[in-house]
Design an enzyme around this catalytic site. Structure first.
Site, PDB file in Angstrom:
ATOM      1  N   GLU A  26      11.785   0.273  -1.692  1.00  0.00           N
ATOM      2  CA  GLU A  26      12.477  -0.855  -1.060  1.00  0.00           C
ATOM      3  C   GLU A  26      13.849  -1.076  -1.676  1.00  0.00           C
ATOM      4  OE1 GLU A  26       8.702  -3.405   0.525  1.00  0.00           O
ATOM      5  OE2 GLU A  26       9.536  -3.884  -1.427  1.00  0.00           O
TER       6      GLU A  26
ATOM      7  N   THR B 104       0.704  -1.249   0.000  1.00  0.00           N
ATOM      8  CA  THR B 104       0.000   0.000   0.000  1.00  0.00           C
ATOM      9  C   THR B 104       0.737   1.308   0.000  1.00  0.00           C
ATOM     10  OG1 THR B 104      -1.657  -1.103   1.289  1.00  0.00           O
ATOM     11  CG2 THR B 104      -1.856   1.240   1.097  1.00  0.00           C
TER      12      THR B 104
ATOM     13  N   THR C 101       6.210 -15.517   4.534  1.00  0.00           N
ATOM     14  CA  THR C 101       4.830 -15.346   5.017  1.00  0.00           C
ATOM     15  C   THR C 101       4.578 -16.310   6.147  1.00  0.00           C
ATOM     16  OG1 THR C 101       4.296 -16.752   3.129  1.00  0.00           O
ATOM     17  CG2 THR C 101       3.723 -14.428   2.991  1.00  0.00           C
TER      18      THR C 101
END
Lengths: 402, 402
Positions: free
Chosen positions: B270, B190, B402
């Site tokens: 990033e 986001t 994850t």
């Protein structure tokens, strides 16, 4: 295995790049029917325009190719040098320059050393033979491995690394070689593919068949989304075997060879550790969804990290511009015989992340996304071939200096 | 500097992420006019649909936001949780839930821990004040730095790191904060932007103005080409200063704040080491060309490696799908006061590669491409903001699990 009849292959090293051969020749003993598919990049090398013109009559006798220099963005001198390459090859082979196609791959923006090229073509023309390896070698740039595939005369595909169990392997009907590692490698360019067949395809729309085969193979492959200035796929069909395949037989064999070569290129992508196959179905434009997933740096880095990060795959599908209801989506990872459901009905499925992560260490991973929900209607499936994206890609492309 | 009147900011840490605040509140003392721009991703978080509906009447009192969890791909429970967030905030602030906007950013596919959210909103609501830092902090994920910018009441832009020389700096008229580091960070999502102004914009088309400002700022920015599922830009205008800017004054100030925030996000991409500005003019669709260059992994890795690899830039321009004649192209690199011509008239310009490479070590590089040739007609220029692409991006996105 016997090669398609009436073709000779040659390669030589003349110093355009540091290692390996850098000039190649593929020659047909008789005028061959020819077709080609070319880069859509608006910034193109001179050889692309030249070769498009030289196959306009549908006939070729030879292909001359160099690696180490793309001869692109080199102005008028570059155009002259491409023409000279065709003339030099034609002279050595004693054929007409209009029957010669030219392909180049390598550094953009530097003039070709034509003295070297002349030596290379000369040596290659003296060492022509049925062994395709010297030619294969001559088209590579950052590729780590040669890429080849062929169908035998029963239509069975034989490819690099594949065992021949059950395959006839008597005689190659369509023999193909290719190169490509980045769409553009460290300032080196290009996907090149060359196909030779001795099938008699005089009743077949060769250009249409090649375009259709490219659309399900090379045009469904992406390493980094960057389209080279020099991409070229050519086929020569000299009819020397006297065998006339049906249009269907020919198309099937052609597609098998092209898909095999495309997968070999994706697997050998710069810095890649695995081949990633993205399959999508159940929507109007599955190829667009598959391509968006295959080009997503976040999906590709997750594949590199063996991370079952399905959120990134759904994000990429969602931004593809193709409409679907996420509640209808069903996302699976398939590795060999193992199959893992990751996302269904609008929410995450229960899966063992550790087991999926272990499976993702394979060198061949399939991302399978169905968007059709319960209404199983749109059966069309698209497959896009890509690779993962890791430190190696950055190293190759950032630490190289022009 | 005094903040826009009639706004209060708050933030608290409730444990949705490891460090920093993770719940934020922005509250207007009176009903404020509101407008919003949202992600175009087809896979969207519940908060996107919820907030779009809640600003449909053009009025908001508060924004509640959490980081650490995107609440996306979480099905019906996710929709309920977004609604609960609005109700919890409304309860604490004693306002109507329909006047509350909700934004989320973070991991995709996990349910929000609503007990934590309730605590976070409660604490944030007790610590409301004029200091925006606790709020800024609460919206960050992989961001390394806070992003803020404002225009003072003479229209001068003040931004993070910029000196105020000559600036009035008396009082902020439009104050903006943003977050974003990857379009999607390691499973975190986001771009979020929140703008507060006490200008009276009752005569101005607020939604139109915000959309126009987003089109030249956030929509001209790319870190990795991946569009998040949760992107949201909101503005609250409470009119508390009594000052009525003209539509032009307002638009200029709004665009300055948005462009500053977009550049701050690109610079903090990033793994990025520099801000790369891609300027293109002289063609029908300069933005498309600029975006293709800015998204090319090969251009971005070259920028990381400080490599003046103009062949890659021309390759990317060429594959953008926008027609131009390479002979008309003029490519320059601009770093501070230094300007280097790399490509012109269809061929390479003479430049000192070492000097350009040294200049490229700067943390702000401009790629300037003119495609207009001699016929200087199409004056429109597009600028797209991006960053370079190095090992850090791979590290952040591949080594996270994850």
């Amino acid at each position: 295995m016997r090669m398609p009849q009436g073709f000779q292959w040659g390669g030589a090293r003349c110093g355009l790049k540091n290692r390996r051969n850098d000039v190649g020749l593929l020659v047909s003993s008789v005028p061959a029917r020819a077709a080609g598919v070319f880069t859509t990049n608006n910034v193109r090398a001179a050889c692309v325009d030249y070769t498009r013109a030289s196959i306009a009559d549908g006939i070729l006798r030879a292909i001359v190719v160099n690696s180490g220099n793309a001869n692109c963005c080199t102005g008028l001198q570059g155009e002259r040098d491409t023409e000279s390459m065709a003339h030099i090859a034609a002279g050595k082979l004693e054929i007409d320059p209009s029957e010669v196609a030219v392909a180049s791959t390598g550094v953009i923006g530097q003039l070709l050393d034509m003295a070297k090229v002349e030596i290379g073509v000369s040596v290659a023309s003296m060492e022509l033979g049925s062994d395709p390896v010297p030619f294969m070698d001559a088209i590579l740039t950052t590729d780590l491995v040669e890429k080849w595939a062929y169908t035998d005369d029963t239509g069975v595909l034989l490819e690099k690394g594949a065992r021949v169990e059950g395959g006839h392997d008597g005689k190659a009907s369509i023999y193909g070689v290719a190169k490509g590692s980045g769409m553009i490698a460290p300032n080196m360019a290009t996907m090149l593919g060359f196909l030779a067949t001795d099938w008699d395809v005089s009743d077949i729309d060769l250009q249409g068949a090649l375009k259709a085969a490219a659309d399900v193979s090379f045009n469904c492959m992406t390493v980094d989304g960057d389209t080279s200035t020099n991409d070229m796929l050519l086929i020569l069909a000299n009819g020397e075997s006297g065998v006339k395949p049906t249009a269907d037989e020919f198309q099937r064999a052609l597609e098998r060879v092209c898909v095999s070569l495309a997968k070999q290129i994706a697997r050998d992508g710069e810095g890649a550790t695995k081949l990633v196959e993205v399959r999508v179905r159940g929507t109007e434009d599955p190829k667009k969804v598959a391509r968006t997933i295959a080009e997503s740096p976040l999906v590709k880095t997750a594949m590199f990290g063996c991370d079952p990060n399905w959120g990134r795959i759904m994000m990429a599908a969602g931004r593809s511009g193709v409409a679907f209801d996420p509640k209808d989506a069903r996302l699976r990872i398939v590795v060999g015989d193992e199959e893992f459901l990751l996302f269904e009905g609008g929410g995450p499925a229960a899966f063992d992340a550790k087991r999926v992560s272990t499976a993702l260490k394979s060198d061949h991973v399939v991302i399978d996304l169905s968007l059709e929900g319960d209404a199983v209607g749109l059966a069309e499936q698209a497959t896009v071939y890509t690779c993962d994206f890791g430190y190696g890609y950055v190293r190759i492309n950032a630490e190289y200096h022009t």
